[in-house]
Design an enzyme around this catalytic site. Structure first.
Site, PDB file in Angstrom:
ATOM      1  N   HIS A 233     -39.763  41.176  54.864  1.00 61.48           N
ATOM      2  CA  HIS A 233     -40.572  40.988  56.077  1.00 61.48           C
ATOM      3  C   HIS A 233     -41.713  39.982  55.900  1.00 61.48           C
ATOM      4  O   HIS A 233     -42.028  39.226  56.794  1.00 61.48           O
ATOM      5  CB  HIS A 233     -41.119  42.332  56.577  1.00 61.48           C
ATOM      6  CG  HIS A 233     -42.122  42.945  55.654  1.00 61.48           C
ATOM      7  ND1 HIS A 233     -41.767  43.521  54.457  1.00 61.48           N
ATOM      8  CD2 HIS A 233     -43.471  43.033  55.715  1.00 61.48           C
ATOM      9  CE1 HIS A 233     -42.843  43.948  53.843  1.00 61.48           C
ATOM     10  NE2 HIS A 233     -43.894  43.652  54.573  1.00 61.48           N
ATOM     11  N   LYS A 237     -45.250  34.676  53.513  1.00 62.85           N
ATOM     12  CA  LYS A 237     -46.548  34.582  52.821  1.00 62.85           C
ATOM     13  C   LYS A 237     -46.494  33.600  51.645  1.00 62.85           C
ATOM     14  O   LYS A 237     -47.537  33.168  51.177  1.00 62.85           O
ATOM     15  CB  LYS A 237     -47.005  35.964  52.342  1.00 62.85           C
ATOM     16  CG  LYS A 237     -47.603  36.820  53.466  1.00 62.85           C
ATOM     17  CD  LYS A 237     -48.168  38.119  52.921  1.00 62.85           C
ATOM     18  CE  LYS A 237     -48.811  38.961  54.034  1.00 62.85           C
ATOM     19  NZ  LYS A 237     -49.172  40.296  53.552  1.00 62.85           N
ATOM     20  N   HIS A 289     -44.966  41.705  63.344  1.00 65.23           N
ATOM     21  CA  HIS A 289     -46.356  41.908  63.790  1.00 65.23           C
ATOM     22  C   HIS A 289     -46.494  41.869  65.314  1.00 65.23           C
ATOM     23  O   HIS A 289     -47.599  41.843  65.836  1.00 65.23           O
ATOM     24  CB  HIS A 289     -47.286  40.864  63.156  1.00 65.23           C
ATOM     25  CG  HIS A 289     -47.582  41.157  61.709  1.00 65.23           C
ATOM     26  ND1 HIS A 289     -48.344  42.239  61.310  1.00 65.23           N
ATOM     27  CD2 HIS A 289     -47.196  40.524  60.579  1.00 65.23           C
ATOM     28  CE1 HIS A 289     -48.414  42.251  59.987  1.00 65.23           C
ATOM     29  NE2 HIS A 289     -47.724  41.221  59.513  1.00 65.23           N
ATOM     30  N   ASP A 317     -44.449  49.164  57.749  1.00 71.52           N
ATOM     31  CA  ASP A 317     -45.364  48.205  57.104  1.00 71.52           C
ATOM     32  C   ASP A 317     -46.821  48.627  57.280  1.00 71.52           C
ATOM     33  O   ASP A 317     -47.585  48.681  56.310  1.00 71.52           O
ATOM     34  CB  ASP A 317     -45.125  46.816  57.721  1.00 71.52           C
ATOM     35  CG  ASP A 317     -46.010  45.736  57.103  1.00 71.52           C
ATOM     36  OD1 ASP A 317     -46.309  45.836  55.893  1.00 71.52           O
ATOM     37  OD2 ASP A 317     -46.391  44.794  57.811  1.00 71.52           O
TER      38      ASP A 317
HETATM   39  P1  C2E Z   1     -50.968  43.709  55.029  1.00 70.87           P
HETATM   40  O1  C2E Z   1     -52.144  43.929  54.140  1.00 70.87           O
HETATM   41  O2  C2E Z   1     -49.619  44.017  54.465  1.00 70.87           O
HETATM   42  O3  C2E Z   1     -51.170  44.562  56.346  1.00 70.87           O
HETATM   43  C1  C2E Z   1     -50.167  44.719  57.289  1.00 70.87           C
HETATM   44  C2  C2E Z   1     -50.678  45.305  58.570  1.00 70.87           C
HETATM   45  O4  C2E Z   1     -51.183  46.625  58.314  1.00 70.87           O
HETATM   46  C3  C2E Z   1     -51.863  44.570  59.191  1.00 70.87           C
HETATM   47  O5  C2E Z   1     -51.439  43.489  59.958  1.00 70.87           O
HETATM   48  C4  C2E Z   1     -52.490  45.668  60.038  1.00 70.87           C
HETATM   49  O6  C2E Z   1     -51.746  45.842  61.223  1.00 70.87           O
HETATM   50  C5  C2E Z   1     -52.290  46.890  59.194  1.00 70.87           C
HETATM   51  N1  C2E Z   1     -53.489  47.155  58.392  1.00 70.87           N
HETATM   52  C6  C2E Z   1     -53.692  46.891  57.097  1.00 70.87           C
HETATM   53  N2  C2E Z   1     -54.925  47.302  56.715  1.00 70.87           N
HETATM   54  C7  C2E Z   1     -55.523  47.835  57.795  1.00 70.87           C
HETATM   55  C8  C2E Z   1     -56.804  48.460  58.031  1.00 70.87           C
HETATM   56  O7  C2E Z   1     -57.642  48.617  57.147  1.00 70.87           O
HETATM   57  N3  C2E Z   1     -57.021  48.903  59.292  1.00 70.87           N
HETATM   58  C9  C2E Z   1     -56.107  48.780  60.293  1.00 70.87           C
HETATM   59  N4  C2E Z   1     -56.399  49.242  61.515  1.00 70.87           N
HETATM   60  N5  C2E Z   1     -54.913  48.200  60.115  1.00 70.87           N
HETATM   61  C10 C2E Z   1     -54.617  47.732  58.872  1.00 70.87           C
HETATM   62  P2  C2E Z   1     -52.435  42.284  60.230  1.00 70.87           P
HETATM   63  O8  C2E Z   1     -53.792  42.797  60.532  1.00 70.87           O
HETATM   64  O9  C2E Z   1     -51.827  41.386  61.242  1.00 70.87           O
HETATM   65  O10 C2E Z   1     -52.517  41.560  58.839  1.00 70.87           O
HETATM   66  C11 C2E Z   1     -51.436  40.840  58.312  1.00 70.87           C
HETATM   67  C12 C2E Z   1     -51.728  40.459  56.919  1.00 70.87           C
HETATM   68  O11 C2E Z   1     -52.903  39.637  56.902  1.00 70.87           O
HETATM   69  C13 C2E Z   1     -52.076  41.625  56.003  1.00 70.87           C
HETATM   70  O12 C2E Z   1     -50.915  42.208  55.505  1.00 70.87           O
HETATM   71  C14 C2E Z   1     -52.914  40.933  54.935  1.00 70.87           C
HETATM   72  O13 C2E Z   1     -52.101  40.267  54.002  1.00 70.87           O
HETATM   73  C15 C2E Z   1     -53.662  39.892  55.743  1.00 70.87           C
HETATM   74  N6  C2E Z   1     -54.993  40.379  56.143  1.00 70.87           N
HETATM   75  C16 C2E Z   1     -55.331  41.017  57.286  1.00 70.87           C
HETATM   76  N7  C2E Z   1     -56.660  41.237  57.333  1.00 70.87           N
HETATM   77  C17 C2E Z   1     -57.175  40.737  56.170  1.00 70.87           C
HETATM   78  C18 C2E Z   1     -58.513  40.648  55.613  1.00 70.87           C
HETATM   79  O14 C2E Z   1     -59.500  41.067  56.220  1.00 70.87           O
HETATM   80  N8  C2E Z   1     -58.640  40.053  54.403  1.00 70.87           N
HETATM   81  C19 C2E Z   1     -57.570  39.542  53.729  1.00 70.87           C
HETATM   82  N9  C2E Z   1     -57.750  38.970  52.517  1.00 70.87           N
HETATM   83  N10 C2E Z   1     -56.305  39.601  54.217  1.00 70.87           N
HETATM   84  C20 C2E Z   1     -56.123  40.188  55.417  1.00 70.87           C
HETATM   85 FE    FE Z   2     -46.699  40.769  57.616  1.00 73.84          FE
END
Ligand code: C2E
Ligand code: FE
Length: 375
Positions: A233, A237, A289, A317
């Site tokens: 998925h 990245k 997403h 996910d």
């Molecule tokens: P990921 O870390 O695999 O997270 C996938 C999805 O899980 C996120 O999609 C979000 O919908 C949910 N998710 C993860 N952590 C949280 C959280 O603490 N709270 C909530 N409410 N949802 C959470 P999203 O937001 O579209 O992010 C996609 C990817 O973008 C993430 O994959 C991560 O790799 C990156 N990302 C998102 N926010 C941040 C951030 O603040 N800092 C960094 N370094 N990367 C981020």
């Molecule tokens: Fe993703």
């Protein structure tokens, strides 16, 4: 009973057997068909098909029809004194009329399988170049008679007919395994940079997606495709720069916009794939997403516009991302993450899939407590 078949009946039997085995490419199913056919047409209490595993120097049996031996896996070293190993090594048949009084017969198999062999016939399974691929063994004719030359001839004929189908199915299986392994390792490569527990994350997503698909009542083949495609998925990245992917803090709006493009990149990487599993991976990578309420990315699709597989993987996910520690966030407990998933039903997630998630949650929780032995 095979011995009493007329020539015409025997020909019909062989034609039917040939037809059935030549249309099945999945090894387990093929062995099932062969075993069923032999059990029925030779009218025997047990049929066991042993195949050579050259890598381990063993003969193994996946199929065993009849009393006490349905789908037990048995392994016999090729160099042992066992009669089956002898048939494989010598390429000749063995017909034993009174098993327990014959010194060539070893009772170990009967002990494992809770079956009492009275008489048995074992013939080598040879391919068309004469190479031995395994052994067909039948035991205990149901009419109480012993195996004769006609039985032996018929079993040899069936084994010859089955051999090329078995070889093709084994090649097909090897190819399938190597394709899935390659896909999985590709997925690991993509995740390696930003997650220490890459394998765990991919495994969790794969298992949860599979359990959701099963619970939603999807066909087994589709469930398996979801299981195998879901680890890809986030393949997109790989195209993201370190300063965004590895940022140990919250992303700025601009950085988040760049991050969102991982779905588009994933879509491009997998676009035009021909295999079923990569076609499905394409849909998942592009749309995992998207949100049920239309507020997701990259296209802002809503409801059933989003491919079902992507809706399923989205639930898996996000739940797993919440439960895991990330460079930018601490891990949530599974219970807290579960509450969040329910709150997002009808918003981020398809309500039907959240209902399925509720049903599978007891199994999912076991994955995170480390005591799932099942999947
Ligand atoms: P990921 O870390 O695999 O997270 C996938 C999805 O899980 C996120 O999609 C979000 O919908 C949910 N998710 C993860 N952590 C949280 C959280 O603490 N709270 C909530 N409410 N949802 C959470 P999203 O937001 O579209 O992010 C996609 C990817 O973008 C993430 O994959 C991560 O790799 C990156 N990302 C998102 N926010 C941040 C951030 O603040 N800092 C960094 N370094 N990367 C981020
Ligand atoms: Fe993703």
């Amino acid at each position: 009973m095979a011995a009493k078949l007329t020539a015409e009946e025997q020909l019909n039997l062989l034609v039917e057997f040939g037809k059935q085995v030549s249309t099945e490419f999945r090894l387990d199913e093929l062995l099932d068909i062969i075993g069923n056919h032999i059990t029925k047409n030779l009218n025997v209490g047990q049929c066991t098909i042993f195949l050579k595993d050259v890598e381990y120097g063993e003969l193994w049996s996946k199929i065993a029809q009849g009393k006490g031996l349905d789908h037990t896996e048995i392994r016999i070293p090729l160099n042992s004194k066992n009669i089956i190993a002898y048939v494989a090594a010598s390429g000749t048949s063995v017909n034993i009329t009174n098993a327990y009084e014959d010194p060539r017969f070893s009772i170990e198999l009967d002990m494992v399988t809770d079956f009492k062999t009275v008489n048995m016939l074992a013939v080598p399974l040879k391919n068309n170049t004469g190479k031995v691929l395994g052994v067909f063994q039948v035991a205990n004719k149901k009419d109480g008679t012993v195996f004769d030359n006609k039985d032996e001839g018929l079993l040899m004929l069936l084994s010859t007919l089955a051999s090329s189908a078995i070889e093709i199915a084994r090649l097909y299986q090897d190819l399938n395994i190597s394709q899935l392994e390659t896909i999985y390792r590709l997925a690991i490569t993509a995740e390696y940079r930003d997650q220490r527990d890459t394998k765990e994350h991919l495994r969790n997503i794969s298992i949860i997606s599979y359990l959701l698909a099963l619970s939603l009542g999807l066909a087994k083949e589709r469930c398996n495709l979801i299981k195998n495609a879901s680890p890809l998925h986030d393949i997109g990245k790989v195209a993201l720069a370190d300063n965004i992917l590895l940022k140990p803090a919250k992303l700025t709006d601009q950085e988040y916009e760049i991050m969102k493009a991982h779905t588009i990149y994933g879509g491009r990487i997998l676009e035009g794939a021909h295999s079923k599993v990569l076609k499905m991976a394409h849909k998942i990578a592009l749309s995992h997403h998207e949100k049920w309420n239309g507020k997701g990315y990259p296209k802002g699709l809503a409801g059933e516009e989003i491919p079902l597989e992507a809706r399923i993987v989205s639930v898996a996910d996000v739940f797993d991302a919440l439960c895991m520690q990330r460079i930018y966030k601490a891990a949530w407990t599974p219970e807290k993450a579960y509450e969040y998933m329910l709150e997002e039903s009808g918003e981020s997630f398809d309500p039907r899939i959240i209902e399925a998630f509720k049903k599978i949650f007891p199994s999912v929780k076991k994955i995170y407590s480390g005591d799932d032995k099942s999947v």
